[in-house]
Design a protein around this motif. Structure first.
Motif, short mmCIF file in Angstrom:
data_model
loop_
_atom_site.label_atom_id
_atom_site.label_comp_id
_atom_site.label_asym_id
_atom_site.label_seq_id
_atom_site.Cartn_x
_atom_site.Cartn_y
_atom_site.Cartn_z
N SER A 1 -7.54 -29.30 -26.21
CA SER A 1 -8.60 -30.00 -26.94
C SER A 1 -9.81 -29.10 -27.09
CB SER A 1 -9.03 -31.26 -26.16
OG SER A 1 -7.93 -32.11 -25.98
N PHE A 2 -10.45 -29.21 -28.25
CA PHE A 2 -11.78 -28.61 -28.43
C PHE A 2 -12.75 -29.78 -28.44
CE2 PHE A 2 -8.94 -25.53 -30.50
CZ PHE A 2 -9.33 -24.36 -29.85
N GLY A 3 -13.45 -29.99 -27.33
CA GLY A 3 -14.32 -31.17 -27.24
C GLY A 3 -13.47 -32.42 -27.35
N ASP A 4 -13.82 -33.28 -28.32
CA ASP A 4 -13.07 -34.53 -28.48
C ASP A 4 -11.83 -34.36 -29.35
OD1 ASP A 4 -14.86 -35.91 -26.95
OD2 ASP A 4 -16.11 -36.53 -28.65
N LEU A 5 -11.73 -33.21 -29.97
CA LEU A 5 -10.65 -33.00 -30.92
C LEU A 5 -9.42 -32.44 -30.21
CD1 LEU A 5 -9.92 -32.96 -34.01
CD2 LEU A 5 -10.54 -30.54 -33.94
N GLU A 6 -8.35 -33.22 -30.20
CA GLU A 6 -7.12 -32.74 -29.58
C GLU A 6 -6.28 -32.02 -30.63
OE1 GLU A 6 -4.28 -35.57 -27.93
OE2 GLU A 6 -4.06 -34.25 -26.18
N VAL A 7 -6.11 -30.71 -30.40
CA VAL A 7 -5.43 -29.87 -31.40
C VAL A 7 -3.94 -29.75 -31.08
CG1 VAL A 7 -5.36 -27.59 -32.43
CG2 VAL A 7 -7.55 -28.60 -31.85
N LEU A 8 -3.62 -29.65 -29.80
CA LEU A 8 -2.22 -29.63 -29.39
C LEU A 8 -1.95 -30.89 -28.56
CD1 LEU A 8 -1.78 -25.89 -28.31
CD2 LEU A 8 -1.29 -26.93 -30.54
N LYS A 9 -0.92 -31.62 -28.97
CA LYS A 9 -0.72 -32.94 -28.37
C LYS A 9 0.60 -33.02 -27.61
CE LYS A 9 -3.37 -34.92 -32.14
NZ LYS A 9 -3.29 -35.50 -33.49
N GLY A 10 0.85 -32.01 -26.81
CA GLY A 10 2.07 -32.06 -26.02
C GLY A 10 3.17 -31.23 -26.64
N ILE A 11 3.21 -29.94 -26.28
CA ILE A 11 4.24 -29.06 -26.83
C ILE A 11 5.13 -28.58 -25.71
CG2 ILE A 11 4.58 -26.76 -27.85
CD1 ILE A 11 2.41 -27.31 -29.72
N THR A 12 6.41 -28.73 -25.90
CA THR A 12 7.39 -28.24 -24.93
C THR A 12 8.33 -27.32 -25.68
OG1 THR A 12 7.18 -30.22 -23.59
CG2 THR A 12 9.18 -28.92 -23.29
N GLU A 13 8.48 -26.10 -25.19
CA GLU A 13 9.23 -25.11 -25.96
C GLU A 13 9.69 -23.99 -25.04
OE1 GLU A 13 10.22 -25.24 -29.11
OE2 GLU A 13 11.25 -23.37 -28.62
N GLU A 14 10.87 -23.47 -25.32
CA GLU A 14 11.36 -22.33 -24.55
C GLU A 14 11.67 -21.19 -25.51
OE1 GLU A 14 14.84 -23.93 -22.83
OE2 GLU A 14 13.76 -25.06 -21.29
N ILE A 15 11.28 -20.02 -25.14
CA ILE A 15 11.60 -18.86 -25.97
C ILE A 15 12.34 -17.84 -25.11
CG2 ILE A 15 10.61 -16.93 -27.27
CD1 ILE A 15 8.36 -19.00 -28.06
N LYS A 16 13.52 -17.46 -25.60
CA LYS A 16 14.38 -16.57 -24.83
C LYS A 16 14.02 -15.11 -25.09
CE LYS A 16 18.35 -19.66 -24.95
NZ LYS A 16 17.69 -20.58 -25.93
N GLU A 17 14.40 -14.28 -24.17
CA GLU A 17 14.18 -12.85 -24.34
C GLU A 17 14.93 -12.37 -25.58
OE1 GLU A 17 14.37 -11.19 -20.39
OE2 GLU A 17 14.04 -9.20 -21.25
N GLY A 18 14.29 -11.58 -26.40
CA GLY A 18 14.93 -11.04 -27.59
C GLY A 18 14.91 -11.95 -28.79
N GLU A 19 14.39 -13.14 -28.62
CA GLU A 19 14.37 -14.09 -29.72
C GLU A 19 13.20 -13.82 -30.66
OE1 GLU A 19 15.47 -18.83 -29.84
OE2 GLU A 19 14.14 -18.11 -28.26
N VAL A 20 13.42 -14.08 -31.95
CA VAL A 20 12.32 -14.03 -32.91
C VAL A 20 12.08 -15.46 -33.40
CG1 VAL A 20 11.48 -13.14 -35.12
CG2 VAL A 20 12.86 -11.68 -33.61
N VAL A 21 10.94 -16.00 -33.01
CA VAL A 21 10.65 -17.39 -33.35
C VAL A 21 9.49 -17.42 -34.33
CG1 VAL A 21 9.86 -19.62 -32.45
CG2 VAL A 21 11.46 -18.21 -31.12
N CYS A 22 9.70 -18.04 -35.48
CA CYS A 22 8.63 -18.16 -36.46
C CYS A 22 8.06 -19.56 -36.40
CB CYS A 22 9.15 -17.86 -37.86
SG CYS A 22 9.63 -16.13 -38.04
N VAL A 23 6.74 -19.64 -36.46
CA VAL A 23 6.07 -20.94 -36.41
C VAL A 23 5.43 -21.16 -37.77
CG1 VAL A 23 4.39 -22.37 -35.19
CG2 VAL A 23 5.57 -20.52 -33.97
#
Lengths: 218, 242
Positions: free
Chosen positions: B12-34
């Protein structure tokens, strides 16, 4: 009205004697003032509330009072607190240092905060710690931004030393008043006094402008 | 093995919640695009992975280090995590080579000569050997970004984070930066790339995450996500940009 050029020539050596002290106050005062300015300036950028508040109080007190008052306070009032006297040269140097320190602190703060925050982020993202990021990345860039305002402060402080005649420091303005008291050549001596200040400030201003131009290019 | 493990990350930045619960796994050697619309929190997510943003709640593990554990040395983690910024953030008072040499010399403590040799090798890798002694102001945007990549690579990081690396570039300069990134992916570098370059995501990405309003709405193999998105928001986003 008669303008006696002769009176100017005669008083010149006395004023030159005073100019030495004018330069002495300016240079030593500003060296110390720069040290104070850097410390207080960093305080003004600190996240720590106590550091920030202390630095802010210093800057506000100094910027909120005339340097003339600071000089007479240091020379006449401070010895009562310290229990020993300061001579006029120590007091004058201290006044320039303490006064310019507050203004230089704001120059330092502005220069540090003027470095884009991406620079700090790039440094930290590479694993540099806070100090290393400051030392190698922020400070060199901030210092370049400080040079023009520091030059201005140099000129301001140089002119401020004329006020130290009130604490009896034998700088250029005091010397002029002493000469005038003897020969009554107000017009000649005080004109010469003004010219001698200009002989210091004009070359400084020109040097500063050319330095600014060169900094802009790089 | 997971090099990055994110569990219920909130920011959150102050009252503004920007990320609301992220669960993620990134493996070695992986290329993940967001990918995702602006304001969806993708850059913030990336910046949480090396603590450029303080984590409000949740857990982030990078190479086994728990970022919210106050006992870890964050500089050590950041040294293993290369970051490339949208606006390059090269150090303007240093030449390209000095930019690349700084962190290995100061953080790793290697000698100047070693840092120089390694730095020149890195610049060669991004095709800029001839620009070693040039200051950033005299480089094009694409060259700046390649120096920035070389600077991050010089630390031999285990993961590279890219925050919209081509968004500030003139269109004709995008290609040279993407080429460098492709080479890096081929070498097996673990990469997390926030990007608007759908072509790159499709071609180079092992996985694509679609983010919107602070959560990962959908994720899949690129060919699946681009040709057959399941979620309505993903569909709408892809319709708008493709």
């Amino acid at each position: 009205m008669e303008f006696e050029v002769q009176a100017m020539f005669k008083s010149f050596p006395f004023l030159l004697e005073g100019m030495k002290w004018t330069i002495y106050f300016t240079v030593t005062g500003l060296i110390l003032g720069f040290a104070i300015g850097v410390i207080i300036g960093f305080g003004r950028t600190a996240k720590n509330k106590l550091l920030f508040s202390a630095a802010t109080v210093y800057v506000e007190i100094i910027r909120g009072t005339p340097i003339l008052v600071q000089a007479i306070w240091i020379y006449y009032a401070l010895p009562e607190l310290l229990g020993f006297n300061l001579n006029e040269f120590m007091a004058g140097t201290a006044a320039i240092a303490i006064n310019s320190g507050a203004y230089i602190a704001e120059v330092v703060r502005g220069a540090i905060q003027g470095v884009p925050k991406g620079q700090r982020e790039a440094g930290r993202s590479l694993g540099l710690n806070h100090f290393q990021t400051m030392r190698y990345i922020i400070w060199p860039q901030a210092f370049k931004r400080m040079i023009p305002p520091l030059g201005n402060q140099f000129i301001i402080s140089l002119k401020d030393t004329s006020l130290f005649s009130v604490i009896g420091a034998a700088e250029m303005t005091l010397k002029a008043t002493v000469v005038v008291a003897a020969n009554f050549s107000y017009l000649e001596v005080y004109s010469l006094l003004a010219l001698m200040y200009l002989s210091l400030t004009i070359p400084l201003t020109i040097a500063l402008r050319s330095l600014e131009r060169r900094l802009d290019v790089s | 093995m997971n090099i990055i493990q994110v569990t219920d990350l909130h920011k959150s930045f102050g009252d503004l919640e920007v990320l609301k619960g992220i669960t993620e796994e990134i493996k070695e050697g992986e290329v993940v695009c967001v990918i995702g619309p602006s304001g969806s929190g993708k850059s913030t997510f990336l910046r949480c992975l090396n603590m450029l943003e303080e984590i409000t709640a949740g857990e982030v593990l990078v190479d086994g280090f728990n970022l919210i554990d106050p006992k870890i040395d964050i500089n050590e983690v950041r040294a293993e995590t290369g970051m490339v910024f949208q606006h390059f953030n090269l150090f303007p008072h240093m030449t390209a080579l000095e930019n690349v040499m700084l962190a290995p010399a100061k953080v790793r403590g290697i000698s100047k000569e070693e840092a120089k040799t390694a730095g020149l090798a890195m610049l060669e890798k991004v095709g800029l050997s001839d620009k070693a002694y040039v200051y950033p102001d005299n480089l094009s945007g694409g060259q700046k970004q390649r120096v920035a990549i070389a600077r991050a690579l010089a630390m031999n990081p285990k993961v590279m984070l890219f925050d919209e690396p081509t968004s500030a570039l003139d269109p004709e300069l995008v290609g040279e930066v993407l080429e460098v990134m492709k080479d890096l992916a081929k070498e097996g570098m673990t990469m997390v790339v926030v990007t608007h370059e759908m072509g790159f995501a499709r071609e180079v990405g092992d996985r694509v995450l679609f983010m919107d309003e602070g959560i990962i709405v959908e994720q899949d193999l690129p060919e699946k996500l681009f040709s057959d998105p399941k979620n309505d928001r993903t569909k709408e986003f892809l319709r708008k940009i493709l």
